[in-house]
Design a protein around this motif. Sequence first.
Motif, PDB file in Angstrom:
ATOM      1  N   LYS A  69      -4.256   1.275  -1.951  1.00 53.25           N
ATOM      2  CA  LYS A  69      -3.389   2.168  -1.157  1.00 53.25           C
ATOM      3  C   LYS A  69      -3.840   2.200   0.300  1.00 53.25           C
ATOM      4  O   LYS A  69      -3.002   2.191   1.222  1.00 53.25           O
ATOM      5  N   ARG A 100      -1.711   1.086   3.656  1.00 59.18           N
ATOM      6  CA  ARG A 100      -1.512   2.044   4.759  1.00 59.18           C
ATOM      7  C   ARG A 100      -1.886   1.409   6.097  1.00 59.18           C
ATOM      8  O   ARG A 100      -1.199   1.602   7.104  1.00 59.18           O
ATOM      9  N   VAL A 133       0.766   2.110  -7.002  1.00 55.20           N
ATOM     10  CA  VAL A 133       0.421   1.876  -5.595  1.00 55.20           C
ATOM     11  C   VAL A 133       1.685   1.746  -4.750  1.00 55.20           C
ATOM     12  O   VAL A 133       1.780   2.322  -3.658  1.00 55.20           O
ATOM     13  N   LYS A 178       3.444   5.168  -4.256  1.00 59.88           N
ATOM     14  CA  LYS A 178       2.793   5.992  -3.230  1.00 59.88           C
ATOM     15  C   LYS A 178       3.086   5.454  -1.835  1.00 59.88           C
ATOM     16  O   LYS A 178       3.359   6.222  -0.899  1.00 59.88           O
ATOM     17  N   PHE A 179       3.076   4.135  -1.688  1.00 60.15           N
ATOM     18  CA  PHE A 179       3.342   3.520  -0.389  1.00 60.15           C
ATOM     19  C   PHE A 179       4.759   3.842   0.087  1.00 60.15           C
ATOM     20  O   PHE A 179       4.974   4.173   1.264  1.00 60.15           O
TER      21      PHE A 179
END
Length: 469
Positions: free
Chosen positions: A212, A216, A243, A246-247
């Motif tokens: 993650k 980012r 992952v 969340k991204f």
Amino acid sequence: MKITVKEEFLKKMEQLLKEEYEDFLKEYDKKPQKGLRVNTLKIGVEELKRIVPFEITPIPWCPTGFYYDKEEKAGNHLYHILGLYYIQEPTAMAVVEVLDPKPGEKILDVSAAPGGKTTHIATKIGDEGIIVANEIDKKRIKALVENVERMGIRNIVITNETPEKLTTAFEGYFDKILVDAPCSGEGMFRKDPTARKIWSLNNVISCSIIQKNILRNVASLLKPGGILVYSTCTFSPEENEGVIKKFLEERPEFEVEESELSKYFDRGHPEWVTGPLELKKCMRLWPHKVRGEGHFIAKLRKKEADVPDSRFKKAKGKRKQKELQLFYDFADKYLSLDLDNLNIEVHNDFVYHVPEGLPDLSNIKVYRYGWQLGELKKNRFEPSHWLSMGIKTSQAKRHLELTKEQREKYLNGETFELDLEDGWILFTIEGFPAGWGRIAKGVVKNYYPKWLRDIEVWEDTTVEINSKK
């Protein structure tokens, strides 16, 4: 099962796969598939098929990829040493095919060692465009350099940085980015005993945190409209769909894009992470469904912005120091290269062709500034092995095909006699450049690299299996 896998892992896979679990389990009784990928920078696919002395069969998702028999030692073959092909896990080849690099594009490989995907990218873009191959681990970067050199890649810069630090130079710079993320390596259990031994649920979670963070940090390096491909060689949803979920929550300017290669593979599973339906566009490569190991691939597009992002600094102009005359004298005598099309610079006494259009790299740890042509020593220029591997035989004014006896001595690093004029000479094997020698009074001083005399095959498996990054 012929190999031992932790019970906790098996229970997790049974919960995920349900009725497919038994088929998955049976794969551990089989040997891993082996593959090679043709280096089209040096040889065409049809020509390699014609000359390779063992049977190869096509890999459906990679036009330059082939399976070969498990018993063949393709990594020890002369054609491998000459850089005509790269030994690579068959499903790993799908990653760059999904990225789909084009000539002229600027492409970042974030975690590039040992170089399988970097060298694959190079065959796609040729000499048009720029590859920045980054590797944070100094222990692994040596293998990356050796593979890039052996494959004769010319338009590449190799950096040794954290993803965070790359933002200081490359904000909004790249057309495409590959994040082949460090992972728990579940997809490589069949071939990697270390991955099996150190696996744990805690390591899965640790890897997902690292993954993650990498995404980012590299998201801002991509141009609007650009493509980011995220891949792992693991099965855990926490490291894959989780992952990406969340991204997407953090970076709404990105969206998952369908790949043409999805027809060969399974879909992603949003239900495993309570994620959005677009996660179905991700791809899962299962060893019980394709001839290869386990992988996950997500293709992400950064949405177009109203104003193009051009925040990166402009590159400095060409620098041609006085000492470069030693290189030009060598080139005039021994090379047939169009030097006007090379951007020649000196860094730490090494002469490079540095790709045009780079940003200012003064704050970045650069391991190789481009195609390393050689080194400036006291009153002379010494050509590099990379120079010999990056040119065609016809681009050396002086070259010689080695006899069988000479070839054996050369590849073993030995000297041998040769009744020719003193000076540098490019030696070839079956017409392909093999490296330099320097003749002095009828004796060849051998410049074949020591590391190639006892070559180790660096297979590209994408496994990191730790949380160093």
